[in-house]
Scaffold this motif. Structure first.
Motif, PDB file in Angstrom:
ATOM      1  N   THR A 159       0.852  -1.183   0.000  1.00 63.93           N
ATOM      2  CA  THR A 159       0.000   0.000   0.000  1.00 63.93           C
ATOM      3  C   THR A 159       0.892   1.239   0.000  1.00 63.93           C
ATOM      4  OG1 THR A 159      -0.065   0.134   2.400  1.00 63.93           O
ATOM      5  CG2 THR A 159      -1.756  -1.207   1.347  1.00 63.93           C
ATOM      6  N   PRO A 160       0.379   2.392  -0.469  1.00 67.16           N
ATOM      7  CA  PRO A 160       1.181   3.628  -0.398  1.00 67.16           C
ATOM      8  C   PRO A 160       1.610   3.968   1.020  1.00 67.16           C
ATOM      9  CG  PRO A 160      -0.687   3.914  -1.878  1.00 67.16           C
ATOM     10  CD  PRO A 160      -0.882   2.584  -1.195  1.00 67.16           C
ATOM     11  N   GLU A 161       0.752   3.685   2.016  1.00 70.58           N
ATOM     12  CA  GLU A 161       1.109   3.972   3.406  1.00 70.58           C
ATOM     13  C   GLU A 161       2.304   3.132   3.839  1.00 70.58           C
ATOM     14  OE1 GLU A 161      -3.128   4.928   2.698  1.00 70.58           O
ATOM     15  OE2 GLU A 161      -1.909   3.149   2.358  1.00 70.58           O
ATOM     16  N   ALA A 162       2.336   1.854   3.404  1.00 70.55           N
ATOM     17  CA  ALA A 162       3.458   0.994   3.767  1.00 70.55           C
ATOM     18  C   ALA A 162       4.744   1.481   3.125  1.00 70.55           C
ATOM     19  CB  ALA A 162       3.171  -0.445   3.343  1.00 70.55           C
ATOM     20  N   ILE A 163       4.653   1.978   1.885  1.00 67.70           N
ATOM     21  CA  ILE A 163       5.833   2.500   1.211  1.00 67.70           C
ATOM     22  C   ILE A 163       6.353   3.735   1.946  1.00 67.70           C
ATOM     23  CG2 ILE A 163       6.662   3.590  -0.900  1.00 67.70           C
ATOM     24  CD1 ILE A 163       4.758   1.780  -2.437  1.00 67.70           C
ATOM     25  N   GLU A 164       5.444   4.609   2.385  1.00 71.22           N
ATOM     26  CA  GLU A 164       5.855   5.814   3.104  1.00 71.22           C
ATOM     27  C   GLU A 164       6.524   5.475   4.422  1.00 71.22           C
ATOM     28  OE1 GLU A 164       2.390   8.168   3.530  1.00 71.22           O
ATOM     29  OE2 GLU A 164       2.233   8.664   1.399  1.00 71.22           O
ATOM     30  N   ARG A 165       6.071   4.382   5.073  1.00 67.18           N
ATOM     31  CA  ARG A 165       6.662   3.994   6.350  1.00 67.18           C
ATOM     32  C   ARG A 165       7.996   3.294   6.184  1.00 67.18           C
ATOM     33  NH1 ARG A 165       1.193   2.342   7.864  1.00 67.18           N
ATOM     34  NH2 ARG A 165       1.755   0.218   7.282  1.00 67.18           N
ATOM     35  N   ALA A 166       8.280   2.783   4.978  1.00 67.70           N
ATOM     36  CA  ALA A 166       9.507   2.015   4.770  1.00 67.70           C
ATOM     37  C   ALA A 166      10.725   2.916   4.930  1.00 67.70           C
ATOM     38  CB  ALA A 166       9.503   1.391   3.382  1.00 67.70           C
ATOM     39  N   GLY A 196      -5.177  -2.487   9.109  1.00 63.26           N
ATOM     40  CA  GLY A 196      -3.735  -2.410   8.936  1.00 63.26           C
ATOM     41  C   GLY A 196      -3.191  -3.205   7.777  1.00 63.26           C
ATOM     42  N   VAL A 197      -3.910  -3.274   6.654  1.00 63.41           N
ATOM     43  CA  VAL A 197      -3.400  -3.953   5.468  1.00 63.41           C
ATOM     44  C   VAL A 197      -2.156  -3.222   4.969  1.00 63.41           C
ATOM     45  CG1 VAL A 197      -3.892  -4.450   3.031  1.00 63.41           C
ATOM     46  CG2 VAL A 197      -5.622  -4.929   4.776  1.00 63.41           C
ATOM     47  N   THR A 198      -1.088  -3.979   4.704  1.00 68.13           N
ATOM     48  CA  THR A 198       0.161  -3.397   4.207  1.00 68.13           C
ATOM     49  C   THR A 198       0.430  -3.748   2.752  1.00 68.13           C
ATOM     50  OG1 THR A 198       1.435  -5.294   5.027  1.00 68.13           O
ATOM     51  CG2 THR A 198       1.214  -3.386   6.489  1.00 68.13           C
ATOM     52  N   MET A 250      -4.546 -12.668  10.153  1.00 72.06           N
ATOM     53  CA  MET A 250      -4.353 -11.877   8.949  1.00 72.06           C
ATOM     54  C   MET A 250      -2.961 -12.152   8.409  1.00 72.06           C
ATOM     55  SD  MET A 250      -5.050  -7.809   8.328  1.00 72.06           S
ATOM     56  CE  MET A 250      -3.793  -7.209   9.440  1.00 72.06           C
ATOM     57  N   ALA A 251      -2.847 -12.365   7.103  1.00 72.88           N
ATOM     58  CA  ALA A 251      -1.554 -12.658   6.484  1.00 72.88           C
ATOM     59  C   ALA A 251      -1.455 -11.928   5.162  1.00 72.88           C
ATOM     60  CB  ALA A 251      -1.390 -14.165   6.266  1.00 72.88           C
ATOM     61  N   ALA A 252      -0.338 -11.220   4.937  1.00 75.61           N
ATOM     62  CA  ALA A 252      -0.095 -10.547   3.659  1.00 75.61           C
ATOM     63  C   ALA A 252       0.701 -11.472   2.764  1.00 75.61           C
ATOM     64  CB  ALA A 252       0.670  -9.250   3.877  1.00 75.61           C
TER      65      ALA A 252
END
Length: 321
Positions: free
Chosen positions: A25-32, A285-287, A303-305
């Motif tokens: 997700t864009p949010e996960a990229i921003e947190r990376a 919290g989907v990543t 939950m598993a990605a």
């Protein structure tokens, strides 16, 4: 270079893949982090193999001289090892320092393809080829948190038995289509319709759906717009415009075309339904996609990605009946 090595190794990871591939997700990229931190005890530990740990033979000078592709691969000092013939293509394990790559040569030896080979059953052929080489498959030691933070990033494939928001209940109130028979174990599958990992996961799970072992509740979201010039949102709206029982069929059509079906007028409520789904994915919290959410036999939510490599093992762990 170590990061690049770990990236390929994670893609080849066997078992219930805690680092299964997913479209972030864009949010996960921003947190990376811009620079990856040193590996923690629960992260993949990868050490480059030494030549004496590689059980495959080196390509001879004569073989390299006959193949312009091998000449290109070895031009920067890489050591080239033969993985043998697979489905008519010659496999090459190329290692330079702490980096390695797998290539497949065209029959004429004049062109090469880099990447991972999958057979028609969805099996990772390349992983089997490199597994005997020390350091190509990372070792993961991971202990899930019993009380996860409210909205922090979660390692791909991790499960939470006491989430702040019950993901099953949250997705049950979202908008989804059903693929598979009533009475089978239901697993919610959060997807971006144009995420290649989502479409691959759907293809690999289809035999379990067809056999009646699994019912997928497909929850469309749109997170790949930044990669595909805004094509994910209309594709997700197209899916949500379909009858819930036909959503899987519509998704396959969209996936084949690479965009929303031309000429199909969206349902008046589809955009609002997508908004509800996006709110749900953020709440749990989907990543990345695909993300799977299910309730095990004891009633706990998980939950598993990313789709595990060992689907039967995944079922034995509680995702299936």
């Amino acid at each position: 270079m170590r990061h690049a090595l770990a990236t390929l190794a994670v893609a080849l990871l066997p078992g219930i893949a805690y680092a299964a591939p997913a479209c972030p997700t864009p949010e996960a990229i921003e947190r990376a982090p811009v620079q990856p931190p040193p590996p923690a005890p629960h992260e993949p530990v990868v050490a480059a193999p030494t030549p004496d740990q590689i059980p495959y033979r080196r390509f001879t000078a004569a073989e390299v001289a006959r193949s312009s592709a091998l000449q290109r691969l070895g031009s920067q000092g890489a050591q080239l090892y033969s993985l043998g013939q697979t489905h008519g293509l010659a496999g090459v394990f190329a290692m330079a320092g702490t980096q390695f790559r797998v290539f497949y040569l065209a029959p004429d030896g004049q062109a090469e393809i880099q990447g991972v080979m999958w057979d028609d059953t969805g099996h990772n052929v390349t992983r089997d080829q490199v597994a005997p080489i020390a350091g190509t498959i990372p070792t993961i030691h991971w202990t899930p948190r019993s009380q996860p933070g409210p909205q922090g990033p979660t390692p791909a494939g991790s499960t939470a038995t006491q989430p702040a928001v019950d993901p099953v209940a949250r997705l049950a109130a979202a908008n989804y289509g059903l693929e598979g028979p009533d009475g089978a174990r239901r697993v919610y599958m959060v997807v971006d319709p144009l995420c290649p990992y989502s479409t691959r996961a759907m293809s690999r799970l289809q035999p379990f759906v067809t056999s009646g072992r699994l019912q997928l509740a497909i929850v469309p979201i749109a997170i790949n717009d930044y990669e595909n010039h805004g094509a994910s949102t209309p594709a997700a709206i197209d899916m949500l415009s379909a009858d819930p029982g036909q959503m899987g069929t519509v998704w396959r059509e969209i996936s084949a075309q690479g965009h929303a079906r031309p000429g199909h007028v969206p349902a008046p409520t589809a955009a609002a339904q997508l908004h509800i789904n996006m709110d749900a994915e953020r709440a749990i919290g989907v990543t990345g996609t695909p993300t799977f959410v299910w309730r095990d036999k004891s009633g706990q939510s998980h939950m598993a990605a990313g789709l595990p490599e060992d689907i039967d093992g995944w079922f034995r762990a509680g995702a299936g009946p």
